[in-house]
Design a protein around this motif. Structure first.
Motif, short mmCIF file in Angstrom:
data_model
loop_
_atom_site.label_atom_id
_atom_site.label_comp_id
_atom_site.label_asym_id
_atom_site.label_seq_id
_atom_site.Cartn_x
_atom_site.Cartn_y
_atom_site.Cartn_z
N PRO A 1 0.81 -1.22 0.00
CA PRO A 1 0.00 0.00 0.00
C PRO A 1 0.83 1.27 0.00
O PRO A 1 0.50 2.24 -0.70
N THR A 2 1.93 1.28 0.76
CA THR A 2 2.81 2.46 0.77
C THR A 2 3.45 2.66 -0.59
O THR A 2 3.55 3.79 -1.09
N GLN A 3 3.86 1.58 -1.23
CA GLN A 3 4.42 1.69 -2.57
C GLN A 3 3.40 2.25 -3.55
O GLN A 3 3.71 3.10 -4.38
N LEU A 4 2.18 1.76 -3.47
CA LEU A 4 1.14 2.21 -4.40
C LEU A 4 0.75 3.65 -4.14
O LEU A 4 0.47 4.40 -5.08
N ASP A 5 0.76 4.07 -2.87
CA ASP A 5 0.47 5.47 -2.54
C ASP A 5 1.53 6.39 -3.11
O ASP A 5 1.25 7.56 -3.41
N ASN A 6 2.74 5.88 -3.23
CA ASN A 6 3.88 6.67 -3.72
C ASN A 6 4.40 6.10 -5.03
O ASN A 6 5.60 6.07 -5.29
N ALA A 7 3.49 5.66 -5.89
CA ALA A 7 3.86 4.95 -7.12
C ALA A 7 4.84 5.71 -8.00
O ALA A 7 5.76 5.10 -8.56
N PRO A 8 4.69 7.03 -8.20
CA PRO A 8 5.63 7.71 -9.12
C PRO A 8 7.09 7.54 -8.74
O PRO A 8 7.95 7.52 -9.62
N THR A 9 7.37 7.41 -7.44
CA THR A 9 8.76 7.18 -7.03
C THR A 9 9.05 5.70 -6.81
O THR A 9 10.14 5.21 -7.13
N ALA A 10 8.09 4.94 -6.29
CA ALA A 10 8.32 3.51 -6.07
C ALA A 10 8.64 2.79 -7.37
O ALA A 10 9.47 1.87 -7.39
N VAL B 1 2.85 -5.49 -10.44
CA VAL B 1 3.31 -5.34 -11.83
C VAL B 1 2.43 -4.36 -12.61
O VAL B 1 2.45 -4.34 -13.83
N THR B 2 1.64 -3.57 -11.88
CA THR B 2 0.75 -2.58 -12.48
C THR B 2 1.22 -1.20 -12.05
O THR B 2 1.41 -0.96 -10.85
N ALA B 3 1.41 -0.30 -13.00
CA ALA B 3 1.97 1.01 -12.65
C ALA B 3 1.06 1.78 -11.70
O ALA B 3 1.49 2.21 -10.62
N PHE B 4 -0.19 1.95 -12.09
CA PHE B 4 -1.14 2.72 -11.28
C PHE B 4 -2.45 1.94 -11.19
O PHE B 4 -3.39 2.21 -11.94
N PRO B 5 -2.51 0.93 -10.32
CA PRO B 5 -3.68 0.05 -10.30
C PRO B 5 -4.96 0.75 -9.87
O PRO B 5 -4.94 1.69 -9.07
N ARG B 6 -6.04 0.28 -10.48
CA ARG B 6 -7.38 0.72 -10.11
C ARG B 6 -8.17 -0.50 -9.63
O ARG B 6 -8.29 -1.47 -10.36
N ASP B 7 -8.65 -0.42 -8.41
CA ASP B 7 -9.38 -1.55 -7.84
C ASP B 7 -10.50 -1.04 -6.96
O ASP B 7 -10.88 0.13 -7.00
N LEU B 8 -11.02 -1.93 -6.13
CA LEU B 8 -12.18 -1.60 -5.29
C LEU B 8 -11.91 -0.41 -4.39
O LEU B 8 -12.84 0.34 -4.05
N HIS B 9 -10.66 -0.22 -4.00
CA HIS B 9 -10.32 0.83 -3.03
C HIS B 9 -9.48 1.96 -3.59
O HIS B 9 -9.36 3.02 -2.97
N ARG B 10 -8.87 1.78 -4.75
CA ARG B 10 -7.83 2.71 -5.17
C ARG B 10 -8.20 3.43 -6.47
O ARG B 10 -8.46 2.79 -7.48
N LEU B 11 -8.21 4.76 -6.39
CA LEU B 11 -8.47 5.58 -7.56
C LEU B 11 -7.36 6.62 -7.77
O LEU B 11 -7.40 7.40 -8.70
N THR B 12 -6.36 6.62 -6.89
CA THR B 12 -5.20 7.50 -6.99
C THR B 12 -3.96 6.71 -6.65
O THR B 12 -4.06 5.65 -6.01
N PRO B 13 -2.74 7.13 -6.96
CA PRO B 13 -2.47 8.33 -7.75
C PRO B 13 -2.75 8.08 -9.24
O PRO B 13 -2.94 6.96 -9.65
#
Length: 428
Positions: free
Chosen positions: A113-122, A416-428
């Motif tokens: 989750p922390t990686q996905l929240d900070n995807a542009p740098t992760a 393996v997804t750059a900016f995943p969209r799922d049940l909970h995530r719409l950002t970044p």
């Protein structure tokens, strides 16, 4: 002076070059300092002995963008066997705010989750970006394999007027005051385009508003779709799929070899003929009840283990799924009408591809809809083409992110997804 990428440095030993990239890591020792610069091609090691340059280096932070002019010197222990000496280092922007995790470590220690929240740098981490390079190569291989077989790439609408394509939930939206929906697949359109080009494919997003919160589902993913006309039955489609998957893996090996090495992955071999079992036999192998209407994830895992054990294959076709579990446009098995001329391809025990032969006669579509108690009107624009002549045809769809996840051994498709969209995530 023209910029040199890190991978090309070995060809310039003894020369003065200019590189540019991000400060990946600094190691400030007593008598010498090392600066590791990361660019799109990899890492370059810069050796700093000049006190003035060292003083400037000490002001930098990881992820600051810099330019380095230096001499290329052989060193077998450095990345690519060379290092940069006698450097000048110049920031190309302000000193960067370090990200909330260390990108220079072999693996990211932050939670997903922390990686996905900070995807542009992760995603800058070599292992995260390597997975995306594998993904890009897989798409290139998909296109190349089908181009070589005279398929034509098409681009179909992602906003549609009715939610009729499958049983999955859909995302509704307002289209200039009219109801519209995000497309769940290009299925109808690629069938219609068989009537134009005979063989077509598409790479594009699809949207599924299914409330799945699992490691293998996304609400938006990339679908690799293909459809071909003048087939005898679904076995023709399966042969094209086999060659397509082999082409994808071959291109991954050719174009993303460095990424595979970073991830410690060796692509599997695709058998010349992928083993296949009928759905009824698959239930027996998986230890499922004979009246089970579909395969659960546990059944797929058991079948994957069986295919590896009995056929030394990471791939397994399951054919003849019950018609009751397939869309109305699926062609039934003429010999066993309760079963379909449809199939799934399992990859290491996970469903990767769904495909099959479709109906191609207008009257058969009317009968299929009537049998399911569905009205014809919502499908009118789709069905009309079949009144004007369509050949026997079939196709398949590969989920790109799931393919890459199984290939590289990721536990979660979001890795393996750059900016995943799922049940909970719409950002970044």
């Amino acid at each position: 002076m023209q910029r040199t990428l890190s991978q090309h440095l070995p060809a310039h030993v003894g020369e003065t070059v200019r590189i540019a990239g991000w400060v990946h890591r600094r190691r400030l020792l007593k008598s010498v300092a090392f600066l590791i610069v990361r660019d799109a091609a990899g890492l370059a090691q810069v050796v700093v002995t000049d006190p003035a340059v060292r003083a400037e280096l000490e002001k930098l932070t990881e992820e600051t963008v810099v330019e380095v002019t230096a001499t290329v010197t052989s060193n077998g222990t450095a990345p690519a066997g060379v290092e940069l000496t006698d450097p000048t280092v110049r920031p190309l922007g302000p000193i960067a705010v370090p990200p909330p995790f260390d990108l220079y470590r072999p693996a990211l220690t932050a939670s997903l989750p922390t990686q996905l929240d900070n995807a542009p740098t992760a995603l800058r981490h070599p292992r995260r970006s390597a997975a995306l390079r594998v993904s890009a190569a897989a798409v290139a291989g998909f296109r190349a394999a089908l181009d070589a077989r005279d398929f034509v790439e098409i681009h179909t609408p992602k906003v549609v007027s009715s939610s009729t394509e499958s049983g999955a939930n859909v995302f509704a939206l307002d289209w200039f005051g009219r109801p519209a929906y995000l497309a769940q697949s290009p299925q109808f359109y690629k069938q219609l385009m068989v009537g134009v080009f005979e063989r077509v494919y598409e790479v594009g997003p699809v949207f599924r508003a299914e409330p799945h919160d699992t490691v293998r589902h996304l609400a938006q993913y990339t679908s690799l779709d293909a459809e071909l006309g003048f087939v005898a039955d679904h076995s023709d489609v399966m042969r094209v799929l086999r060659d397509t998957v082999a082409g994808m893996l071959g291109t991954v090996g050719e174009r993303a070899g460095g990424a595979l090495a970073t991830l410690g992955v060796t692509p599997p071999q695709v058998p010349a003929e992928i083993p296949a079992v009928h759905f009824s036999e698959a239930l027996t192998i998986a230890g499922a009840p004979a009246d089970e209407p579909d395969l659960a994830p546990a059944h797929e895992r058991a079948l994957g283990e069986w295919a590896r054990r009995e056929h030394d294959s990471d791939f397994l076709f399951v054919t003849g799924y019950p018609m009751a579990k397939r869309p109305f446009y699926t062609h039934p098995d003429p010999a066993r009408p309760a079963y379909s001329n449809g199939f799934d391809l399992l990859f290491r025990g996970v469903e990767l591809v769904t495909g099959g032969q479709r109906l191609h006669r207008h009257a058969d579509y009317l009968a299929a809809l009537a049998a399911r108690g569905e009205p014809v009107e919502p499908y009118a624009g789709y069905l009309d083409a079949f009144r004007h002549g369509m050949p026997p045809h079939g196709g398949f769809a590969i989920g790109l992110e799931r393919f890459v996840a199984r290939l590289v051994g990721a536990a979660n498709v979001r890795e393996v997804t750059a900016f995943p969209r799922d049940l909970h995530r719409l950002t970044p």
